[in-house]
Design a protein around this motif. Sequence first.
Motif, PDB file in Angstrom:
ATOM      1  N   THR A 151       0.839  -1.223  -0.029  1.00  0.00           N
ATOM      2  CA  THR A 151       0.010  -0.136  -0.020  1.00  0.00           C
ATOM      3  C   THR A 151       0.902   1.281   0.234  1.00  0.00           C
ATOM      4  N   LEU A 152       0.583   2.121  -0.949  1.00  0.00           N
ATOM      5  CA  LEU A 152       1.363   3.385  -1.130  1.00  0.00           C
ATOM      6  C   LEU A 152       0.876   4.626  -0.656  1.00  0.00           C
ATOM      7  N   ASP A 153       1.610   5.548  -0.586  1.00  0.00           N
ATOM      8  CA  ASP A 153       1.185   6.727   0.055  1.00  0.00           C
ATOM      9  C   ASP A 153       0.336   7.640  -0.808  1.00  0.00           C
TER      10      ASP A 153
ATOM     11  N   THR B 148      -2.853   2.932  -5.658  1.00  0.00           N
ATOM     12  CA  THR B 148      -2.038   3.091  -4.523  1.00  0.00           C
ATOM     13  C   THR B 148      -1.678   1.443  -3.858  1.00  0.00           C
ATOM     14  N   HIS B 149      -2.176   0.403  -4.652  1.00  0.00           N
ATOM     15  CA  HIS B 149      -2.076  -0.792  -4.250  1.00  0.00           C
ATOM     16  C   HIS B 149      -1.247  -1.538  -5.323  1.00  0.00           C
TER      17      HIS B 149
ATOM     18  N   ARG C 150      12.489   0.593  -0.249  1.00  0.00           N
ATOM     19  CA  ARG C 150      13.812   1.322  -0.810  1.00  0.00           C
ATOM     20  C   ARG C 150      13.254   1.620  -2.321  1.00  0.00           C
ATOM     21  N   MET C 151      12.855   0.475  -3.042  1.00  0.00           N
ATOM     22  CA  MET C 151      12.540   0.488  -4.441  1.00  0.00           C
ATOM     23  C   MET C 151      11.485   1.711  -4.800  1.00  0.00           C
ATOM     24  N   PHE C 152      10.302   1.596  -3.974  1.00  0.00           N
ATOM     25  CA  PHE C 152       9.289   2.516  -4.008  1.00  0.00           C
ATOM     26  C   PHE C 152       9.921   4.192  -3.675  1.00  0.00           C
TER      27      PHE C 152
ATOM     28  N   HIS D 285       6.237   6.583  -1.027  1.00  0.00           N
ATOM     29  CA  HIS D 285       6.211   5.641   0.338  1.00  0.00           C
ATOM     30  C   HIS D 285       5.475   4.677   0.638  1.00  0.00           C
ATOM     31  N   VAL D 286       5.892   3.497   1.219  1.00  0.00           N
ATOM     32  CA  VAL D 286       5.212   2.421   1.565  1.00  0.00           C
ATOM     33  C   VAL D 286       4.613   2.705   2.760  1.00  0.00           C
ATOM     34  N   THR D 287       3.208   2.775   2.909  1.00  0.00           N
ATOM     35  CA  THR D 287       2.513   2.753   4.080  1.00  0.00           C
ATOM     36  C   THR D 287       2.219   1.422   4.667  1.00  0.00           C
ATOM     37  N   ASP D 288       2.139   0.406   4.019  1.00  0.00           N
ATOM     38  CA  ASP D 288       1.709  -0.809   4.649  1.00  0.00           C
ATOM     39  C   ASP D 288       2.334  -1.857   3.872  1.00  0.00           C
ATOM     40  N   LEU D 289       2.886  -3.030   4.314  1.00  0.00           N
ATOM     41  CA  LEU D 289       3.587  -3.916   3.490  1.00  0.00           C
ATOM     42  C   LEU D 289       3.386  -5.380   4.402  1.00  0.00           C
ATOM     43  N   THR D 290       3.115  -6.258   3.472  1.00  0.00           N
ATOM     44  CA  THR D 290       2.840  -7.669   3.920  1.00  0.00           C
ATOM     45  C   THR D 290       3.369  -8.762   2.953  1.00  0.00           C
TER      46      THR D 290
END
Length: 234
Positions: free
Chosen positions: A135-137, A173-174, A189-191, A197-202
């Motif tokens: 999930t991205l900012d 954003t997903h 770092r890739m994004f 900016h990554v806001t959620d990562l699973t």
Amino acid sequence: MRLVKLLANLGYGSRKEMQVAIRNGWLTDREGSRLKADAKTAHEDILFDDEPLDPAHGVVILMNKPLGYTCSIKDQGRLVYDLLPDRFRMRKPVLSTIGRLDKETSGALLFTDDGTFLHRVISPKSEVPKIYEVTLDRPMKGDEGALFASGDMMLESEDKPLKPAELQVLDETHARLTLHEGRYHQVRRMFAATGNHVTDLTRSHIGGLGLEGLEEGKWKVLSEEEKTRIFEGG
């Protein structure tokens, strides 16, 4: 292996404590017969206080790691080991995570006490794919997929380009990102390199093994078939 040593290696207690446990009759077979220290009973038929023994050496565990837990015993705060039975920390050989997920990343995390298996999973030659739900900012620009797949992308302070990665855009954003290597905070770092900016990562999958039916914070011992699935798609 003598019963006392087996129990101590599984983390149930010291050898002296396990001698006491045997004398007290806490070790039985499935028919309820008390076991002696020199018993030749198969591992799967031994009960400790009426419960089956923990898995023998060579165990591989899958956990659905929650946010807020770290993987290194050197870290402060909540550890992923807190979600396992306390005795698992005392196993010999030690139970280690196969790779890591940072405190702000949830999802699929493997543990094993089998060093050969651990190195097979993390070896660059295996190229075990790992799938992340991101999930991205802010909305993606549209060129991220080509950049990630190019094999030419360089991360800041590194001198070797990233291996090609596959990006599936789910909406603006997903995304779902598949990596074939594991560098420090790689997805974030890739994004970040694209200005996002990554806001959620699973992490949802390791190879062909997913989290189906495994609730957050829970874990399970993998079968031989499930262990094989880890290397699918590599």
